[in-house]
Design an enzyme around this catalytic site. Structure first.
Site, PDB file in Angstrom:
ATOM      1  N   ASP A   1     -16.785   7.350  15.715  1.00 26.14           N
ATOM      2  CA  ASP A   1     -17.696   8.013  14.785  1.00 26.14           C
ATOM      3  C   ASP A   1     -18.187   7.056  13.703  1.00 26.14           C
ATOM      4  O   ASP A   1     -18.504   7.482  12.586  1.00 26.14           O
ATOM      5  CB  ASP A   1     -16.999   9.215  14.133  1.00 26.14           C
TER       6      ASP A   1
ATOM      7  N   ASP B   1     -10.228  15.856  16.680  1.00 31.57           N
ATOM      8  CA  ASP B   1     -11.110  15.971  17.843  1.00 31.57           C
ATOM      9  C   ASP B   1     -11.224  14.662  18.619  1.00 31.57           C
ATOM     10  O   ASP B   1     -12.001  14.574  19.573  1.00 31.57           O
ATOM     11  CB  ASP B   1     -12.497  16.486  17.438  1.00 31.57           C
ATOM     12  N   HIS B   2     -10.418  13.674  18.245  1.00 34.19           N
ATOM     13  CA  HIS B   2     -10.345  12.422  19.006  1.00 34.19           C
ATOM     14  C   HIS B   2      -8.935  12.137  19.522  1.00 34.19           C
ATOM     15  O   HIS B   2      -8.766  11.230  20.342  1.00 34.19           O
ATOM     16  CB  HIS B   2     -10.824  11.251  18.145  1.00 34.19           C
TER      17      HIS B   2
ATOM     18  N   HIS C   1     -19.926  11.508  20.011  1.00 34.35           N
ATOM     19  CA  HIS C   1     -20.453  12.879  19.917  1.00 34.35           C
ATOM     20  C   HIS C   1     -21.873  12.975  20.459  1.00 34.35           C
ATOM     21  O   HIS C   1     -22.613  11.983  20.492  1.00 34.35           O
ATOM     22  CB  HIS C   1     -20.459  13.347  18.461  1.00 34.35           C
TER      23      HIS C   1
ATOM     24  N   HIS D   1     -16.386   6.162   8.024  1.00 33.00           N
ATOM     25  CA  HIS D   1     -16.090   7.546   8.420  1.00 33.00           C
ATOM     26  C   HIS D   1     -14.653   7.885   8.042  1.00 33.00           C
ATOM     27  O   HIS D   1     -14.376   8.914   7.435  1.00 33.00           O
ATOM     28  CB  HIS D   1     -16.319   7.683   9.920  1.00 33.00           C
TER      29      HIS D   1
ATOM     30  N   HIS E   1      -8.921  11.501  13.555  1.00 35.01           N
ATOM     31  CA  HIS E   1      -9.375  12.887  13.505  1.00 35.01           C
ATOM     32  C   HIS E   1      -8.948  13.659  14.755  1.00 35.01           C
ATOM     33  O   HIS E   1      -8.948  13.118  15.860  1.00 35.01           O
ATOM     34  CB  HIS E   1     -10.886  12.949  13.334  1.00 35.01           C
TER      35      HIS E   1
ATOM     36  N   HIS F   1      -9.834   6.455  15.799  1.00 36.72           N
ATOM     37  CA  HIS F   1      -9.466   6.967  14.477  1.00 36.72           C
ATOM     38  C   HIS F   1      -8.664   8.250  14.629  1.00 36.72           C
ATOM     39  O   HIS F   1      -8.497   8.767  15.741  1.00 36.72           O
ATOM     40  CB  HIS F   1     -10.691   7.154  13.580  1.00 36.72           C
TER      41      HIS F   1
END
Length: 255
Positions: A133, A60-61, A171, A114, A58, A56
């Site tokens: 996530d 932080d990915h 995570h 998400h 985001h 996805h």
């Protein structure tokens, strides 16, 4: 020859994963929070990166994708539906897609909730699923874009995979997720045992992921929404499974 799986901690609480086919030498990474730990893991093993799979959009990915692509020349693969907010894709996957890693077939499918463009990567013969996530260790991702109904459908699809499948999520949230789960099922023996194991792992600085799906089914309250005992525990004995999930998610948001 079985695939090799490497779990790589990144940033403060993210994980990425390397999957390596020793027969062909092909290697994929799933999400790239930061390129440096991935490059080190590749160098330590003498592996060459073939592909970058993105679950996805985001940051932080995906923040390490550009640097990792530049360093390795690996192709970047993600959902066509989310291509407008992912790094430039070399392969844009349809809603129900497939690719290969060596001789292994990789199924890709949407798991919205998400985010609306979230996908999972499933390698059936290796019993591995990379869930980002969506389904998480003892939990699930917050519903930033999707609806409870979408996330419940996504989790239900993942729950139907082989119970020996290793769930590789994005995570290190297991301990806090378990603390919440215990507020719903304080007498769940499997959950109590898992809580003790997780505490020991974290005390020694080790990851709590990946996790067999069978353990998630026994301890993750979001997957256990269909159980009458859980519906009774939240005071909604007549709720549908999706309604029970939505209530549990709302409680976790307030936890």
């Amino acid at each position: 020859m079985p695939l090799e799986l490497v779990t790589i901690p990144c940033l403060s609480d993210n994980y990425t994963y390397l999957v390596h086919d020793g027969e062909t030498g092909e290697t994929a990474v799933i999400d790239v929070p930061d390129s440096a730990p991935v490059l080190k893991a590749l160098s330590d093993r003498g592996w060459t990166l073939s592909a970058i799979w993105l679950t996805h959009h985001h940051s932080d990915h995906i923040d390490g994708v550009a640097e990792l692509r530049a360093a390795t020349g690996a192709m970047v693969i993600g959902a066509a539906a989310d291509a407008h907010r992912l790094p430039p894709l070399d392969l844009a996957l349809p809603d129900e897609g497939a690719l290969t890693l060596g001789r292994h077939t990789v199924e890709t499918f949407p798991v919205p909730g998400h985010t609306v463009g979230h996908i999972a990567f499933h390698i059936p013969d290796a019993k591995l699923v990379f869930t980002g996530d969506s389904l998480m260790s003892a939990g699930c991702g917050r519903l930033f874009e999707g609806t409870p109904a979408q996330m419940w459908a996504s989790l239900s699809r993942l729950a139907d995979l082989h119970p020996d499948t290793l769930v590789c999520s994005g995570h290190e949230y297991t301990a806090s997720n378990i603390r919440f789960a215990l507020t719903l099922e304080p007498a769940n023996a499997a959950l109590i045992s898992r809580s003790e194991r997780v505490a020991a792992l974290r005390a020694s600085g080790r990851p709590t992921v990946p996790v067999p799906l069978s353990e998630e089914l026994a301890t993750n309250p979001f997957l256990r929404a269909p159980l009458p005992a859980l519906k009774a525990a939240i005071g909604k004995p007549d709720a549908s499974d999706a309604e029970c999930f939505a209530e549990i998610r709302a409680r976790k948001d307030r936890f």
